[in-house]
Design a protein around this motif. Structure first.
Motif, PDB file in Angstrom:
ATOM      1  N   ALA A 287       0.817  -1.214   0.000  1.00  0.00           N
ATOM      2  CA  ALA A 287       0.000   0.000   0.000  1.00  0.00           C
ATOM      3  C   ALA A 287       0.848   1.260   0.000  1.00  0.00           C
ATOM      4  O   ALA A 287       0.463   2.278  -0.590  1.00  0.00           O
ATOM      5  N   ARG A 291       0.883   5.198  -2.060  1.00  0.00           N
ATOM      6  CA  ARG A 291       0.303   6.147  -1.120  1.00  0.00           C
ATOM      7  C   ARG A 291       0.190   7.539  -1.716  1.00  0.00           C
ATOM      8  O   ARG A 291      -0.762   8.277  -1.440  1.00  0.00           O
ATOM      9  N   SER A 296      -6.927   8.720  -3.148  1.00  0.00           N
ATOM     10  CA  SER A 296      -7.251   7.632  -2.226  1.00  0.00           C
ATOM     11  C   SER A 296      -7.355   6.358  -3.041  1.00  0.00           C
ATOM     12  O   SER A 296      -8.199   6.252  -3.928  1.00  0.00           O
ATOM     13  N   TRP A 297      -6.436   5.399  -2.747  1.00  0.00           N
ATOM     14  CA  TRP A 297      -6.503   4.171  -3.534  1.00  0.00           C
ATOM     15  C   TRP A 297      -7.721   3.336  -3.177  1.00  0.00           C
ATOM     16  O   TRP A 297      -7.978   2.312  -3.801  1.00  0.00           O
ATOM     17  N   ARG A 298      -8.487   3.772  -2.186  1.00  0.00           N
ATOM     18  CA  ARG A 298      -9.739   3.074  -1.888  1.00  0.00           C
ATOM     19  C   ARG A 298     -10.690   3.119  -3.068  1.00  0.00           C
ATOM     20  O   ARG A 298     -11.529   2.227  -3.239  1.00  0.00           O
ATOM     21  N   CYS A 305      -8.701  -2.585  -0.482  1.00  0.00           N
ATOM     22  CA  CYS A 305      -9.560  -2.176   0.631  1.00  0.00           C
ATOM     23  C   CYS A 305      -9.941  -3.376   1.487  1.00  0.00           C
ATOM     24  O   CYS A 305      -9.950  -3.298   2.726  1.00  0.00           O
ATOM     25  N   HIS A 367      -3.603   4.643   3.565  1.00  0.00           N
ATOM     26  CA  HIS A 367      -4.265   5.113   2.344  1.00  0.00           C
ATOM     27  C   HIS A 367      -4.314   6.642   2.272  1.00  0.00           C
ATOM     28  O   HIS A 367      -4.646   7.207   1.234  1.00  0.00           O
TER      29      HIS A 367
END
Length: 538
Positions: A287, A291, A296-298, A305, A367
C-alpha cells in the motif's frame, strides 16, 4: 503369531535374554536427544558428541546447573580484535545463546542447541560467529578506524567461507542458512540495515532451494527451526523500517491462525502475534508504494480495501488476545511460584502489543497521504507508551548481565520512536522520547540515536508552528500539514573531531505542500520532494 499357550521355563529364559541384549543401559544425566532415543549418551558438554557425529540435533542437558567451561571463556574486552577466532566465536555464543546463568536461552530455538552445535561443527557458521563477536565488541566501544578494519576482516573471511560452502556444497543448507542469518545480525548490529536484508534474503533462498531440491541429507528439525527464526528476523527488520517505509517481505510461509486456544498459551500467542505482524507489514509495503499516487486508492482498488480491512481486524483481534493473556499472567506473577522467565514472557507480550499497535496505526493511515491523519489515533499512541512502560518496568526487574543480549524478537524502541515521529501531541511525544533515552540497543534500533532524531524532528516542527490561542500550549492541531516532516533516513554512527558520536540524518517533506498542490503535482516522483541532512550528536 505369538503363542497363547503356556511357556516353559527355558523358553522364558531365552526370551528374557534376547530382550536384555537389545536394551542399552542409559545414563540418568544423558542429553535430551539420547534419552528420547533410549540410547547411551557420552555426556560430553555442552553437546553430546554421539549426536554430533550422527548428524542429529543434540537437545542439551535439562539438569545442567552450570554451563561448560568451554562456554565460559575469559572474554577480555580491549584486546586486539584479531587476536583469537575462538574468543570471538565464544563471545557470540555468550551474547546470542546463553542466559545469565550460562544456560541456552532458547533450548529448542535457533540460538539454543542448533547454533551451539553448528558453530563448533561447521566452518562457515563458526566464521560467521567470529564476525558477529568482532562486530559486537566494536559496538561496545568507540573503536579506531584501524581497529574497525581489523574486526571487519572476520566478516570478509565469513563471506568467503559461506561462498565456498555454496559453490562446493561442503555444508548443508541448514548451516548455510544459519551462517547467512548470523551475517545479517552482524549488519544489524552495525546498523547497515540494507545489507542485513540482503543476507536475510540469501538465507530464505537457501532454505527455499533446500525444500525444493531436497539435496543431501536434510535435518528436518533444524530446517524447521531455522525457518521459524527467519520469520522473527523478518519481523525485526520490518518493525524497524516501518517508521520510515516498510521493508519488503520475502517469506511465503502459511500464517498462524489465532484460534480460541491461542491466547491461553504464551508461546502460541507470541507466534500468532509475529505472524500477524508479518501479514500487516506485507500489506503496508504494497500500500505504501501507491500512497502518493492516488488521492485515495480506496477508489482505485477494491481488493486492497478488503485486504486492509482484514489486516486491521486481525491486528485488533491479536491485540485484544494479548491484553487478556497479559492480565492473566500479571496476576500470576505476584504469586510465590513466579519465576524470572514469567516476567520475561510478560515483558515480551507487552512489547509485541506495542509493535501491533504501531502496525495498526500505520494500517489505518496508509491510504491517507496527509500527516494530519495520524492525529485521529492519539488513544492508540498512548497505548503504545503505556505498554512500552510496562515492558520496560518488567525487564528492569530481571537479573542484569554483563553482556547485552542480541535478540531477533521485537522490542519497544521502534514503536516508541514511531510515537515520537508520528504523534504530534507535544506532551505524549516528549514522554515517548524521554523513554527512548532510557532504552539501550534492540537489534538495529538504538534508543539513544532514536531519541536524538525524535527530539530534533519535534523541534523542527514546533519551531514553525504557533499555538491556536495566545498563551496556550502547543497542540497537535497547531502543527500545520505544510510544516510536518514526512520521513527520515539515518546513516551509521560516526565519530566527529572531538570523538563524539554523530549521526547524519536526512529529513524529507514535499517541496510544495500536499494541501496546496495535491492532484496537480506527481508526489510519487522524487523530484517533488525536499531532502536535507543534519549532523546530530548522540
Amino acid at each position: 503369531m505369538p503363542s497363547t499357550g503356556p511357556t516353559s521355563g527355558s523358553e522364558k529364559s531365552t526370551s528374557t535374554s534376547k530382550r536384555s541384549r537389545v536394551i542399552v543401559s542409559q545414563s540418568k544425566r544423558g542429553c535430551v536427544t539420547c534419552k528420547a532415543r533410549r540410547v547411551k549418551c557420552d555426556e560430553q558438554r555442552p553437546l553430546c558428541q554421539r549426536c554430533i557425529q550422527a548428524g542429529r540435533l543434540c537437545g542439551g542437558y535439562k539438569d545442567e546447573i552450570k554451563s561448560s567451561s568451554a562456554l565460559q571463556p575469559a572474554l577480555k574486552f580491549g584486546v586486539a580484535a584479531d587476536s583469537h577466532i575462538e574468543r570471538l566465536s565464544h563471545l557470540a555464543v555468550q551474547v546470542l545463546s546463553l542466559d545469565n546463568n550460562g544456560r541456552p536461552l532458547q533450548q529448542a530455538g535457533v540460538w539454543g542447541c542448533t547454533f551451539l552445535q553448528l558453530s563448533t561443527q561447521v566452518d562457515c557458521v563458526k566464521a560467521a560467529a567470529a564476525a558477529f563477536g568482532a562486530a559486537y565488541e566494536l559496538s561496545l566501544q568507540n573503536a579506531s578506524v584501524e581497529r574497525s578494519r581489523s574486526a571487519w576482516r572476520y566478516y570478509g573471511s565469513a563471506i568467503a567461507k559461506l561462498q565456498s560452502g555454496l559453490n562446493n556444497e561442503i555444508a548443508g543448507p541448514e548451516s548455510l542458512a544459519l551462517a547467512s542469518m548470523i551475517l545479517a545480525c552482524v549488519e544489524v548490529i552495525s546498523q547497515h540495515n540494507e545489507n542485513a536484508l540482503v543476507h536475510f534474503v540469501g538465507a530464505v533462498q537457501i532454505l527455499t532451494k533446500a525444500y525444493q531440491g531436497r539435496r543431501g541429507t536434510l535435518s528436518t528439525d533444524m530446517l524447521r527451526t531455522i525457518q521459524d527464526e527467519l520469520v522473527r528476523l523478518d519481523v525485526l527488520i520490518g518493525s524497524y523500517a516501518i517508521a520510515q517505509s516498510p521493508a519488503s517481505m520475502h517469506l511465503e510461509f502459511p500464517p498462524a491462525a489465532a484460534g480460541d486456544d491461542t491466547f491461553h498459551d504464551p508461546e502460541l500467542a507470541i507466534q500468532a502475534a509475529i505472524s500477524c505482524l508479518r501479514q500487516a507489514y506485507q500489506f503496508i509495503d504494497v500500500a505504501h508504494r501507491v500512497r502518493y499516487t492516488y488521492p485515495s486508492w480506496r477508489e482505485q482498488d477494491v481488493m486492497m480495501c478488503q485486504d486492509q480491512a482484514e489486516a486491521v481486524t486481525q491486528c485488533r483481534l491479536v491485540r485484544k488476545g494479548l491484553a487478556a493473556l497479559a492480565t492473566k499472567l500479571q496476576a500470576q506473577s505476584s504469586s510465590a511460584t513466579s519465576t524470572p522467565r514469567d516476567s520475561e514472557t510478560l515483558a515480551e507480550l507487552y512489547a509485541l502489543r506495542t509493535q501491533l499497535t504501531a502496525a495498526l496505526i500505520f494500517l489505518l493511515c496508509v491510504h491517507n497521504p496527509y500527516e494530519t491523519g495520524y492525529d485521529e489515533h492519539e488513544d492508540l499512541f498512548r497505548t503504545i507508551v503505556s505498554d512500552a512502560a510496562a515492558s520496560a518496568r518488567l525487564r528492569r526487574g530481571s537479573r542484569r548481565c554483563a553482556l547485552k543480549r542480541f535478540t531477533t524478537r521485537p522490542g519497544i524502541v521502534s514503536p516508541l520512536f514511531f510515537v515520537s515521529m508520528k504523534c504530534r501531541d507535544p506532551p505524549l511525544r516528549a514522554l515517548a522520547t524521554t523513554m527512548l533515552r532510557e532504552q539501550g540497543r534492540e537489534g538495529p534500533a538504538d534508543g539513544q540515536i532514536m531519541a536524538a532524531v525524535g527530539t530534533r524532528l519535534a523541534a523542527l516542527e514546533a519551531s514553525t508552528s504557533v499555538p491556536s490561542s495566545p498563551g496556550a500550549p502547543l497542540a497537535a492541531c497547531d502543527i500545520p500539514e505544510a510544516h510536518r516532516i514526512y520521513g527520515y533516513g539515518v546513516e551509521p554512527v560516526r565519530l566527529d573531531e572531538q570523538g563524539c558520536r554523530v549521526v547524519d540524518v536526512e529529513f524529507t517533506r514535499p517541496e510544495l505542500p500536499l494541501v496546496e498542490r495535491w492532484g496537480q503535482l506527481d508526489y510519487s516522483s522524487r523530484e517533488n520532494w525536499v531532502f536535507w541532512s543534519e549532523a546530530i550528536k548522540i
